[in-house]
Motif scaffolding. Structure first.
Motif, PDB file in Angstrom:
ATOM      1  N   GLN A  37       0.918  -1.042  -0.008  1.00 29.46           N
ATOM      2  CA  GLN A  37      -0.113  -0.045  -0.025  1.00 29.46           C
ATOM      3  C   GLN A  37       0.692   1.116   0.154  1.00 29.46           C
ATOM      4  O   GLN A  37       0.551   2.266  -0.568  1.00 29.46           O
ATOM      5  CB  GLN A  37      -0.957   0.033   1.467  1.00 29.46           C
ATOM      6  N   ALA A  38       1.786   1.277   0.632  1.00 29.75           N
ATOM      7  CA  ALA A  38       2.945   2.332   0.690  1.00 29.75           C
ATOM      8  C   ALA A  38       3.500   2.624  -0.682  1.00 29.75           C
ATOM      9  O   ALA A  38       3.468   3.848  -1.121  1.00 29.75           O
ATOM     10  CB  ALA A  38       4.029   2.162   1.758  1.00 29.75           C
ATOM     11  N   TRP A  41       0.762   4.354  -2.850  1.00 26.90           N
ATOM     12  CA  TRP A  41       0.750   5.857  -2.709  1.00 26.90           C
ATOM     13  C   TRP A  41       1.714   6.391  -3.006  1.00 26.90           C
ATOM     14  O   TRP A  41       1.751   7.654  -3.539  1.00 26.90           O
ATOM     15  CB  TRP A  41       0.627   5.922  -1.122  1.00 26.90           C
ATOM     16  N   ILE A  44       1.314   6.964  -6.592  1.00 25.19           N
ATOM     17  CA  ILE A  44       0.266   7.988  -7.010  1.00 25.19           C
ATOM     18  C   ILE A  44       1.076   9.256  -6.644  1.00 25.19           C
ATOM     19  O   ILE A  44       0.646  10.401  -7.463  1.00 25.19           O
ATOM     20  CB  ILE A  44      -0.850   7.747  -6.350  1.00 25.19           C
ATOM     21  N   PHE A  45       1.503   9.404  -5.557  1.00 19.87           N
ATOM     22  CA  PHE A  45       2.281  10.741  -5.300  1.00 19.87           C
ATOM     23  C   PHE A  45       3.320  11.428  -6.608  1.00 19.87           C
ATOM     24  O   PHE A  45       3.091  12.440  -7.017  1.00 19.87           O
ATOM     25  CB  PHE A  45       3.067  10.782  -3.939  1.00 19.87           C
TER      26      PHE A  45
END
Length: 192
Positions: A37-38, A41, A44-45
């Motif tokens: 999940q990290a 993210w 996405i960032f």
């Protein structure tokens, strides 16, 4: 770095450490899923940062804009609707026009006339113009100043349309002020 910037950076690092630490404590039994999940993210960032950095290039492809080539030449790309749109500074206000070589005059919509300080209700609609939608009443006006890049024209004749219009039209009374108008490869170039 100023003291304020150092303090802001310190705050953000501490906030990130607190959020990250709490996520690790909560997800310590399932570290593989938390790492996955990290990573999502983080991607996405990075994607958001990349889109922000490329936004000017993307927006020019989606919604092309006029380009000032020199003090006396302006290039106007054909818009997605097939027309050429040009933004002029009229009496200190930016007004969007559709270039219309079939219009003999500069024709302002009532909305744009109001934006540049003309009270459309107090005008004398003594003229008439034949349009695709029939004959409309027009009121003659004089535009004190029309500016496009480094080119400024004063006392440009125009009319305010008495009917409904989506866009103001840039007709031949303005286009005729240019020495050369050329359309090639989806671009209209105005030269003085």
């Amino acid at each position: 770095m100023t003291t304020d910037q150092i303090m802001q950076l310190t705050y953000l690092v501490l906030l990130g450490a607190a959020v990250g630490g709490s996520a690790i404590v909560v997800g310590r039994k399932n570290m593989g899923k938390m790492a996955q999940q990290a990573a999502i993210w983080a991607l996405i960032f990075i994607g958001v940062i990349g889109a922000y950095g490329l936004w000017e290039d993307i927006s020019n492809n989606v919604n092309p804009r006029q380009t000032i080539l020199s003090e006396s030449a302006i290039a106007v790309p054909r818009s997605n609707d097939g027309h050429y749109h040009l933004t002029l500074d009229v009496n200190g206000t930016a007004v969007d026009f559709v270039i219309d070589t079939g219009a003999s005059q500069v024709v302002l919509s009532q909305r744009d006339a109001a934006r540049i300080g003309i009270d459309a209700n107090s005008l004398n609609y003594s003229g008439a113009a034949s349009t695709a939608n029939g004959v409309v009443r027009t009121a003659p006006v004089m535009l004190d100043q029309v500016r496009l890049g480094a080119i400024t024209d004063r006392n440009v004749p125009a009319v305010v349309n008495g009917g409904e219009m989506d866009n103001s039209l840039l007709g031949m009374t303005y286009l005729g002020l240019y020495n050369r108008i050329e359309i090639a490869n989806g671009e209209l170039v105005l030269n003085r």
